[in-house]
Design a protein around this motif. Structure first.
Motif, PDB file in Angstrom:
ATOM      1  N   CYS A 172      -2.177  14.467  -6.192  1.00  0.00           N
ATOM      2  CA  CYS A 172      -1.321  13.440  -6.769  1.00  0.00           C
ATOM      3  C   CYS A 172      -1.920  12.077  -6.451  1.00  0.00           C
ATOM      4  O   CYS A 172      -2.676  11.919  -5.487  1.00  0.00           O
ATOM      5  CB  CYS A 172       0.121  13.532  -6.294  1.00  0.00           C
ATOM      6  SG  CYS A 172       0.423  13.021  -4.603  1.00  0.00           S
ATOM      7  N   ALA A 173      -1.593  11.125  -7.299  1.00  0.00           N
ATOM      8  CA  ALA A 173      -2.163   9.798  -7.170  1.00  0.00           C
ATOM      9  C   ALA A 173      -1.165   8.764  -7.657  1.00  0.00           C
ATOM     10  O   ALA A 173      -0.337   9.054  -8.520  1.00  0.00           O
ATOM     11  CB  ALA A 173      -3.461   9.699  -7.966  1.00  0.00           C
ATOM     12  N   ALA A 174      -1.277   7.576  -7.101  1.00  0.00           N
ATOM     13  CA  ALA A 174      -0.369   6.483  -7.450  1.00  0.00           C
ATOM     14  C   ALA A 174      -1.119   5.393  -8.190  1.00  0.00           C
ATOM     15  O   ALA A 174      -2.235   5.021  -7.794  1.00  0.00           O
ATOM     16  CB  ALA A 174       0.281   5.913  -6.190  1.00  0.00           C
ATOM     17  N   SER A 175      -0.484   4.896  -9.239  1.00  0.00           N
ATOM     18  CA  SER A 175      -1.086   3.852 -10.072  1.00  0.00           C
ATOM     19  C   SER A 175      -0.158   2.653 -10.154  1.00  0.00           C
ATOM     20  O   SER A 175       1.041   2.801 -10.376  1.00  0.00           O
ATOM     21  CB  SER A 175      -1.327   4.400 -11.476  1.00  0.00           C
ATOM     22  OG  SER A 175      -1.701   3.362 -12.361  1.00  0.00           O
ATOM     23  N   SER A 176      -0.741   1.468 -10.033  1.00  0.00           N
ATOM     24  CA  SER A 176       0.055   0.252 -10.161  1.00  0.00           C
ATOM     25  C   SER A 176       0.357  -0.080 -11.622  1.00  0.00           C
ATOM     26  O   SER A 176       1.072  -1.037 -11.895  1.00  0.00           O
ATOM     27  CB  SER A 176      -0.651  -0.922  -9.485  1.00  0.00           C
ATOM     28  OG  SER A 176      -1.935  -1.108 -10.055  1.00  0.00           O
ATOM     29  N   TYR A 183      -5.795   4.907 -11.014  1.00  0.00           N
ATOM     30  CA  TYR A 183      -5.052   5.270  -9.813  1.00  0.00           C
ATOM     31  C   TYR A 183      -5.744   4.741  -8.569  1.00  0.00           C
ATOM     32  O   TYR A 183      -6.939   4.961  -8.362  1.00  0.00           O
ATOM     33  CB  TYR A 183      -4.890   6.785  -9.737  1.00  0.00           C
ATOM     34  CG  TYR A 183      -4.064   7.324 -10.880  1.00  0.00           C
ATOM     35  CD1 TYR A 183      -4.651   7.593 -12.117  1.00  0.00           C
ATOM     36  CD2 TYR A 183      -2.698   7.531 -10.742  1.00  0.00           C
ATOM     37  CE1 TYR A 183      -3.887   8.048 -13.181  1.00  0.00           C
ATOM     38  CE2 TYR A 183      -1.931   7.992 -11.801  1.00  0.00           C
ATOM     39  CZ  TYR A 183      -2.534   8.244 -13.013  1.00  0.00           C
ATOM     40  OH  TYR A 183      -1.774   8.694 -14.068  1.00  0.00           O
ATOM     41  N   GLU A 184      -4.972   4.068  -7.731  1.00  0.00           N
ATOM     42  CA  GLU A 184      -5.538   3.445  -6.539  1.00  0.00           C
ATOM     43  C   GLU A 184      -5.428   4.306  -5.290  1.00  0.00           C
ATOM     44  O   GLU A 184      -6.241   4.177  -4.376  1.00  0.00           O
ATOM     45  CB  GLU A 184      -4.839   2.104  -6.264  1.00  0.00           C
ATOM     46  CG  GLU A 184      -5.085   1.035  -7.327  1.00  0.00           C
ATOM     47  CD  GLU A 184      -3.973   0.998  -8.363  1.00  0.00           C
ATOM     48  OE1 GLU A 184      -3.792  -0.067  -8.980  1.00  0.00           O
ATOM     49  OE2 GLU A 184      -3.284   2.017  -8.571  1.00  0.00           O
ATOM     50  N   TYR A 185      -4.395   5.123  -5.230  1.00  0.00           N
ATOM     51  CA  TYR A 185      -4.133   5.885  -4.005  1.00  0.00           C
ATOM     52  C   TYR A 185      -4.067   7.372  -4.329  1.00  0.00           C
ATOM     53  O   TYR A 185      -3.386   7.780  -5.271  1.00  0.00           O
ATOM     54  CB  TYR A 185      -2.826   5.412  -3.370  1.00  0.00           C
ATOM     55  CG  TYR A 185      -2.795   3.916  -3.122  1.00  0.00           C
ATOM     56  CD1 TYR A 185      -2.069   3.070  -3.949  1.00  0.00           C
ATOM     57  CD2 TYR A 185      -3.528   3.366  -2.079  1.00  0.00           C
ATOM     58  CE1 TYR A 185      -2.053   1.706  -3.738  1.00  0.00           C
ATOM     59  CE2 TYR A 185      -3.517   1.992  -1.860  1.00  0.00           C
ATOM     60  CZ  TYR A 185      -2.787   1.167  -2.694  1.00  0.00           C
ATOM     61  OH  TYR A 185      -2.785  -0.181  -2.477  1.00  0.00           O
ATOM     62  N   TRP A 186      -4.737   8.165  -3.500  1.00  0.00           N
ATOM     63  CA  TRP A 186      -4.860   9.600  -3.727  1.00  0.00           C
ATOM     64  C   TRP A 186      -4.468  10.383  -2.486  1.00  0.00           C
ATOM     65  O   TRP A 186      -4.709   9.950  -1.351  1.00  0.00           O
ATOM     66  CB  TRP A 186      -6.308   9.946  -4.087  1.00  0.00           C
ATOM     67  CG  TRP A 186      -6.734   9.419  -5.412  1.00  0.00           C
ATOM     68  CD1 TRP A 186      -7.123   8.136  -5.702  1.00  0.00           C
ATOM     69  CD2 TRP A 186      -6.797  10.148  -6.637  1.00  0.00           C
ATOM     70  NE1 TRP A 186      -7.427   8.027  -7.038  1.00  0.00           N
ATOM     71  CE2 TRP A 186      -7.243   9.248  -7.635  1.00  0.00           C
ATOM     72  CE3 TRP A 186      -6.534  11.467  -6.996  1.00  0.00           C
ATOM     73  CZ2 TRP A 186      -7.425   9.639  -8.966  1.00  0.00           C
ATOM     74  CZ3 TRP A 186      -6.720  11.851  -8.316  1.00  0.00           C
ATOM     75  CH2 TRP A 186      -7.164  10.936  -9.287  1.00  0.00           C
ATOM     76  N   GLY A 187      -3.895  11.568  -2.737  1.00  0.00           N
ATOM     77  CA  GLY A 187      -3.621  12.480  -1.652  1.00  0.00           C
ATOM     78  C   GLY A 187      -4.825  13.363  -1.376  1.00  0.00           C
ATOM     79  O   GLY A 187      -5.859  13.265  -2.046  1.00  0.00           O
ATOM     80  N   GLN A 191       0.847  -1.190   0.000  1.00  0.00           N
ATOM     81  CA  GLN A 191       0.000   0.000   0.000  1.00  0.00           C
ATOM     82  C   GLN A 191       0.881   1.237   0.000  1.00  0.00           C
ATOM     83  O   GLN A 191       1.974   1.239   0.553  1.00  0.00           O
ATOM     84  CB  GLN A 191      -0.908   0.014   1.215  1.00  0.00           C
ATOM     85  CG  GLN A 191      -1.969   1.098   1.174  1.00  0.00           C
ATOM     86  CD  GLN A 191      -2.994   0.924   2.273  1.00  0.00           C
ATOM     87  OE1 GLN A 191      -3.000  -0.079   2.976  1.00  0.00           O
ATOM     88  NE2 GLN A 191      -3.870   1.901   2.412  1.00  0.00           N
ATOM     89  N   VAL A 192       0.388   2.296  -0.637  1.00  0.00           N
ATOM     90  CA  VAL A 192       1.129   3.548  -0.747  1.00  0.00           C
ATOM     91  C   VAL A 192       0.271   4.685  -0.210  1.00  0.00           C
ATOM     92  O   VAL A 192      -0.927   4.742  -0.476  1.00  0.00           O
ATOM     93  CB  VAL A 192       1.514   3.829  -2.217  1.00  0.00           C
ATOM     94  CG1 VAL A 192       2.141   5.209  -2.360  1.00  0.00           C
ATOM     95  CG2 VAL A 192       2.451   2.747  -2.735  1.00  0.00           C
ATOM     96  N   GLN A 193       0.881   5.561   0.527  1.00  0.00           N
ATOM     97  CA  GLN A 193       0.229   6.791   0.938  1.00  0.00           C
ATOM     98  C   GLN A 193       0.961   7.957   0.307  1.00  0.00           C
ATOM     99  O   GLN A 193       2.191   7.949   0.220  1.00  0.00           O
ATOM    100  CB  GLN A 193       0.229   6.922   2.459  1.00  0.00           C
ATOM    101  CG  GLN A 193      -0.650   5.894   3.154  1.00  0.00           C
ATOM    102  CD  GLN A 193      -0.667   6.082   4.658  1.00  0.00           C
ATOM    103  OE1 GLN A 193       0.329   6.430   5.263  1.00  0.00           O
ATOM    104  NE2 GLN A 193      -1.823   5.859   5.264  1.00  0.00           N
ATOM    105  N   VAL A 194       0.201   8.943  -0.151  1.00  0.00           N
ATOM    106  CA  VAL A 194       0.810  10.096  -0.799  1.00  0.00           C
ATOM    107  C   VAL A 194       0.253  11.372  -0.177  1.00  0.00           C
ATOM    108  O   VAL A 194      -0.909  11.413   0.253  1.00  0.00           O
ATOM    109  CB  VAL A 194       0.567  10.089  -2.318  1.00  0.00           C
ATOM    110  CG1 VAL A 194       1.274   8.907  -2.960  1.00  0.00           C
ATOM    111  CG2 VAL A 194      -0.913  10.062  -2.653  1.00  0.00           C
ATOM    112  N   ALA A 195       1.092  12.399  -0.149  1.00  0.00           N
ATOM    113  CA  ALA A 195       0.684  13.675   0.420  1.00  0.00           C
ATOM    114  C   ALA A 195       1.306  14.806  -0.374  1.00  0.00           C
ATOM    115  O   ALA A 195       2.533  14.821  -0.579  1.00  0.00           O
ATOM    116  CB  ALA A 195       1.100  13.758   1.891  1.00  0.00           C
TER     117      ALA A 195
END
Length: 128
Positions: A96-100, A115-119, A1-5
């Protein structure tokens, strides 16, 4: 899992510059493609730019080409969005967002569903 800020938003005059940062957590951050999106009041969120996991492939929406640059430093788990020649129409909350998806085409990387993870977003205000 990724967290972004996100960080780096603020108030700038038209024609000025800002650099947004997106700090990621997790040992696998470098394996994710990253995207920047923005949402202005009363408008839908829209794609701004993306960068592949290695940094070799980038995409931009037409209205920011030549003014914005996306980059990443995987050693620092950070992605940047350098914004130059800012215009009032660039004013928005930036996410910003992270995509696998490690490397995808423009259609894939510009889609929010990729994108699965969002700030939480950072506000950019451009005064005319």
């Amino acid at each position: 899992q990724v967290q972004v800020a996100e960080s780096g938003g603020g108030l700038v005059q038209a024609g000025g510059s800002l650099r947004l940062s997106c700090a990621g957590s997790g040992r696998t951050f470098s394996s994710y493609s990253m995207g920047w999106f923005r949402q202005a009041p009363g408008k839908e969120r829209e794609f701004v730019a993306s960068i592949s996991f290695s940094g070799t492939t980038t995409y931009y929406r037409d209205s920011v080409k030549g003014r914005f640059t996306v980059s990443r430093d995987n050693a620092r788990n950070t992605v940047y969005l350098q914004m130059n020649s800012l215009k009032p129409e660039d004013m928005a909350a930036y996410y910003c967002a992270a995509s696998s998806v490690a490397v995808g085409d423009m259609g894939t990387m510009s889609a929010e569903k990729s994108y699965e993870y969002w700030g939480q977003g950072t506000q950019v205000t451009v005064s005319s």
